[in-house]
Every structure is written in C-alpha cells, then in structure tokens.
Design an enzyme around this catalytic site. Structure first.
Site, PDB file in Angstrom:
ATOM      1  N   ASP A 191       5.890   3.355   6.317  1.00 15.90           N
ATOM      2  CA  ASP A 191       4.712   2.726   6.628  1.00 15.90           C
ATOM      3  C   ASP A 191       4.550   1.211   6.782  1.00 15.90           C
ATOM      4  O   ASP A 191       5.839   0.721   6.061  1.00 15.90           O
ATOM      5  CB  ASP A 191       3.657   3.132   5.627  1.00 15.90           C
ATOM      6  CG  ASP A 191       2.994   4.592   5.733  1.00 15.90           C
ATOM      7  OD1 ASP A 191       3.859   5.162   6.359  1.00 15.90           O
ATOM      8  OD2 ASP A 191       2.125   4.986   5.169  1.00 15.90           O
ATOM      9  N   ASP A 192       3.838   0.638   7.363  1.00 15.68           N
ATOM     10  CA  ASP A 192       3.314  -0.852   7.400  1.00 15.68           C
ATOM     11  C   ASP A 192       4.443  -1.561   8.217  1.00 15.68           C
ATOM     12  O   ASP A 192       4.285  -2.855   8.427  1.00 15.68           O
ATOM     13  CB  ASP A 192       3.440  -1.421   5.881  1.00 15.68           C
ATOM     14  CG  ASP A 192       2.324  -0.676   5.065  1.00 15.68           C
ATOM     15  OD1 ASP A 192       1.683   0.393   5.426  1.00 15.68           O
ATOM     16  OD2 ASP A 192       2.122  -1.124   4.325  1.00 15.68           O
TER      17      ASP A 192
ATOM     18  N   HIS B 289      -0.700   3.582  12.405  1.00 17.05           N
ATOM     19  CA  HIS B 289      -1.206   3.021  10.964  1.00 17.05           C
ATOM     20  C   HIS B 289      -2.165   2.012  11.037  1.00 17.05           C
ATOM     21  O   HIS B 289      -2.201   1.234  10.159  1.00 17.05           O
ATOM     22  CB  HIS B 289       0.027   2.622  10.082  1.00 17.05           C
ATOM     23  CG  HIS B 289      -0.230   2.774   8.674  1.00 17.05           C
ATOM     24  ND1 HIS B 289      -0.774   3.759   8.015  1.00 17.05           N
ATOM     25  CD2 HIS B 289       0.314   1.754   7.876  1.00 17.05           C
ATOM     26  CE1 HIS B 289      -0.749   3.417   6.706  1.00 17.05           C
ATOM     27  NE2 HIS B 289      -0.185   2.270   6.472  1.00 17.05           N
TER      28      HIS B 289
ATOM     29  N   HIS C 120      -4.279  -2.664   9.029  1.00 15.54           N
ATOM     30  CA  HIS C 120      -4.017  -2.056   7.800  1.00 15.54           C
ATOM     31  C   HIS C 120      -5.246  -2.310   6.861  1.00 15.54           C
ATOM     32  O   HIS C 120      -5.209  -2.654   5.612  1.00 15.54           O
ATOM     33  CB  HIS C 120      -2.951  -2.777   7.122  1.00 15.54           C
ATOM     34  CG  HIS C 120      -2.384  -1.764   6.075  1.00 15.54           C
ATOM     35  ND1 HIS C 120      -2.725  -1.763   4.691  1.00 15.54           N
ATOM     36  CD2 HIS C 120      -1.217  -0.839   6.047  1.00 15.54           C
ATOM     37  CE1 HIS C 120      -2.112  -0.755   4.144  1.00 15.54           C
ATOM     38  NE2 HIS C 120      -1.216  -0.217   5.134  1.00 15.54           N
TER      39      HIS C 120
ATOM     40  N   HIS D 297       7.995   2.585   2.475  1.00 15.14           N
ATOM     41  CA  HIS D 297       7.513   1.455   3.311  1.00 15.14           C
ATOM     42  C   HIS D 297       8.740   0.680   4.051  1.00 15.14           C
ATOM     43  O   HIS D 297       9.597   0.273   2.994  1.00 15.14           O
ATOM     44  CB  HIS D 297       6.904   0.551   2.573  1.00 15.14           C
ATOM     45  CG  HIS D 297       5.300   1.130   2.097  1.00 15.14           C
ATOM     46  ND1 HIS D 297       5.264   1.967   1.037  1.00 15.14           N
ATOM     47  CD2 HIS D 297       4.203   1.419   2.674  1.00 15.14           C
ATOM     48  CE1 HIS D 297       4.240   2.560   0.891  1.00 15.14           C
ATOM     49  NE2 HIS D 297       3.286   2.105   1.863  1.00 15.14           N
TER      50      HIS D 297
HETATM   51 ZN    ZN Z   1      -0.094   1.382   4.709  1.00  8.97          ZN
END
Ligand code: ZN
Length: 459
Positions: A283-284, A334, A338, A425
């Site tokens: 993620d991210d 995503h 955020h 991540h």
């Molecule tokens: Zn995230």
C-alpha cells in the site's frame, strides 16, 4: 473442288497444319492444367523461376493447400500452407510464410551455406465451427543443427476470424492463471525437458503473459499448447507441447468451446485442492526506489503481487505502474490522498476514488481492478458505490510500525495461512529489505504468490 485444291498444296502444308493444331491443343491443356492444379510463378521467365507453386484442394471448407518448392538448390526450401477464402487471414499467413522465407534466405546467404527450410501445416477441425491451423517450421543452415518453431491460428471456418486464447478463456485472467499454472508445472516436471534447458528458461517462456500462450490448437478434443523455448545460456531450443483434455478445462472455457463430456476432475477443483496461495499486497506507493526494489525482488521469485497505489503518486511514477502491469501484478485503488473516506462528503469521496481510477487508466490503459480504503476504514454505503471488490487483509505485518527488515518474516511466519492476504507498504525501505527472506520462506513452504483477485476467485 476445294478438297482438290488442298490436296494440290502437297503433304507439307498438311503436316504443318496438323502440328499447329497439336501445339495449340497441348497449349490449351497445359494452360488449363496450370490454372487448376499447377501455377507457374514468373511464367515469363519460366527457366529462371525461383520456386514452383502447386495448389491442391482439401477436405476442409474454404481452404486450399499450397506447396511452394524452391528451384534453386543453393537456397532449398519447401513451404506447405493454406490459402483460404478470407483475405485478412491470407494476409497474415502469407506474411508468416514470406517472413520465414526471407529470413531464412538472408541468413543462408549471410552464412554462405546451403541449408533447408521446411514449413509444414496441419489443419484440425473442432465442433463443426472451427479450424486449428498449425505450422511447424524446421530450419537448418548446416544440417547439424535443426531449429523448430510452432505457429498457430484458431479460426472460425465460416468467416476466417481468428480466435485468441483470451476469448476462449472468457477474457478472464484468473482462468488464464489456472491454465498457465497447470502448463508450467507440467513442463517443469518433465525430466526430458529440464535435462536440455534451464528451468529458468522454461519459467520465462511459460510465465502468465498472453504473448507466451499464443500458439495453441484444439485437436482431437484436446487443447494443445505449443512452446518455442530457447535457453539463452546454452542456445539450446526445445519445442514442448502440452495436451489437456477439453472436458478437464470446461470450467474455465467460454461456452462455445466447452465439451458436453463430463470429467471427474477439472482444472479448478484440482488446483483448489493442491495449491497453497498467498497474496502479497503493498500500500501507499508507488515509491521511486523502494517500489522498484520490491518489483525486482518479486521478479526473482516469479511472484505476483498487488499494489494499492495512492492517486497523488501515480503521475510521477507512471513507469513503475507500467512495469507492474507488464509483469502481471495487480494494481488497486488506494484513493487520491489517503484520507479516512468514511468521514468525507459524497463529492469529495467520489473524487478520491474516481480521480485515482482516471490517473491509473491514463498511466497503464486500464483502471484498478480492486479497491482498498486507507486505514481499512469503510462502510456498506461506500462498498456499494464501488464497482470493484473492496479488499482488506488477513495478515497485518505492522511494517509501518516496526520499520525493521528482521521483523517482517517472523510476523508473517506466525500468521500466514492458505489464501492469506498480507498487508505491507512499499514506502518503507525496511519492507523492501526484508522481502527477500519472506519470499524465500513462503516459497519453501510451497506457497504461490498471486494477485488479490486470484485469491478472491478461488476462495
Ligand atoms: Zn494506506
């Protein structure tokens, strides 16, 4: 009187008249033969013609077969290929034949050697509706090494339309993965093959990208996959085929190709039983260097993963997104910035989702296929809004908290299970650094690394 006149002209005229008639008749016979069964290329300079072309009828509707044989002993070839009633198909076939011939001729002249090129062709009907056309090309430049190559078309016999594997598999990547998995395992198990070429070469040529699977036919109620595998280190080539009975494939085939016959086992039930799957998710990101390192480590293990990208980072990392797609990874949404989306008003919420979809589509040509809300914060209303699956996780590595490469594996070791979705991540260096040991461990345990969508499809 007229008869007498003719007689008076003497026997010479009669003989020349008769011979003229004979010549004309034989010309007519030759001409009609050449237009039916026999065509001469370069007819004006028949003695110099480079090849002889013969046309035969076949039992297959809309198809004639052509045999083209070289007349030049220094450039020897024999090409056997179909001529159909369909122009665009003929163009493709002719291009394949011409390219093969020209490449062979230029290579032969370059090496200054007499070799031989043979292109053979078989046609297999299927279900009254389809023909598989299978070319087998064998070329040698010195009669010590022979290179073989397959080339195929599956066509609808009434219109010549070419059908690709994607269509046969209902345009489904998870169906494709089931097939590629089966094929890859089968080939890797073959001692005969692994004695000749490196396992890496087999993996490379059977990885789940569509280009690796464009040679196939349906022959005798079996799907036959053809491969041209070259080991880059030994230069050795092998041409294995994998035959799979159509009833065994029924669950993953488009209805037009399914068999009426039943099979006790099938590709889905078998793989469900035997496979241990895990979905690694990141993620991210993307992050310029860390995501790149992660992609390289995944490559090393032939692992597929899912990247839940943040929209605001997409434009500056288009190259990474393209690489993800090319390598068969999945890209998830995503959100744009955020935020905790359960706290957003409708308009802002829509922006967070739609803008990310739009940017990803601009970068790779298609929208994300899954969605993960930041912090896992979502609700029924939001989930209903999305037209892709909303995916959380089953194993949380807490990599953002530990930031320690040595901590990544123990957490996963203690929590991993079949069909696990592991959260990591790709913005922390420690995650990239610890990933290799995670992949090595899971691979040893027999896990396959697949995308989130694939886990969802087998669950
Ligand atoms: Zn995230």
């Amino acid at each position: 009187m007229k008869n007498e006149d003719t007689n008076k002209r003497g026997p010479w005229l009669q003989i020349s008249l008769i011979s003229a008639i004979v010549i004309i008749i034989s010309l007519i016979v030759t001409f009609s033969l050449s237009s039916d069964n026999f065509k001469l290329k370069n007819a004006s300079s028949a003695s110099k013609k480079e090849s002889t072309i013969e046309v035969q009828d076949t039992e297959f509707q809309n198809i004639k077969m052509i045999t083209e044989t070289s007349n030049d002993s220094s450039i020897s070839y024999k090409l056997f290929y179909p001529e159909t009633n369909f122009e665009s198909l003929n163009e493709k076939i002719n291009k394949y034949i011409t390219d093969s011939k020209e490449y062979y001729i230029s290579k032969a002249q370059e090496n200054n050697k007499t070799g031989h090129l043979n292109v053979n062709c078989s046609i297999y009907p299927f279900k009254e509706k389809y023909y598989s056309i299978v070319f087998t090309k064998i070329v040698t430049y010195d009669f010590s090494k022979y290179d073989k190559e397959y080339h195929t078309y599956l066509i609808e016999k009434d219109n010549g339309n070419i059908i690709d594997l994607k269509t046969m598999l209902n345009n489904s990547t998870s169906n494709f993965r089931l097939l590629t998995n089966y094929v890859q395992k089968k080939l890797l198990k073959s001692k005969e093959l692994t004695n000749k070429v490196d396992k890496d070469a087999i993996i490379n040529y059977t990885n789940p990208v569509w280009e690796n699977y464009n040679s196939f036919s349906i022959n005798n109620n079996q799907l036959v996959m053809y491969f041209n595998i070259e080991d880059p280190s030994s230069k050795e080539t092998v041409n294995p085929t994998v035959n799979i009975k159509i009833p065994y494939l029924n669950p993953i085939l488009n209805k037009d190709f399914k068999s009426n016959k039943k099979s006790k086992t099938n590709i889905v039930s078998d793989q469900k039983k035997k496979r241990k799957l895990v979905a690694l998710t990141f993620d991210d990101g993307p992050h310029k260097t860390i995501t790149k390192e992660i992609l390289d480590t995944l490559d090393k293990y032939d692992a597929k993963a899912t990247f839940f990208v943040v929209g605001s980072r997409v434009n500056s990392n288009k190259k990474l997104l393209k690489e993800m797609k090319e390598k068969g990874h999945e890209i998830g949404n995503h959100t744009m910035n955020h935020k905790n989306i359960t706290k957003l008003k409708k308009k802002k919420l829509e922006y967070e989702i739609n803008k990310t979809n739009e940017l990803v589509k601009k970068a790779i040509g298609e929208e994300p296929t899954v969605f993960r809300p930041p912090y896992g914060a979502t609700n029924k209303k939001i989930n209903k809004m999305l037209d892709v699956p909303v995916v959380l996780w089953t194993v949380d590595t807490l990599d953002w908290k530990y930031r320690n490469p040595k901590k990544l594996l123990p957490v996963i070791k203690n929590n991993v299970h079949n069909n696990a979705i592991i959260l990591m991540h790709d913005i922390h260096q420690s995650t990239a650094d610890g990933l290799d040991s995670v992949l090595a461990y899971l691979q040893k345990e027999g896990y396959e690394f697949v995308t989130v969508s694939e886990i969802l499809s087998v669950k």
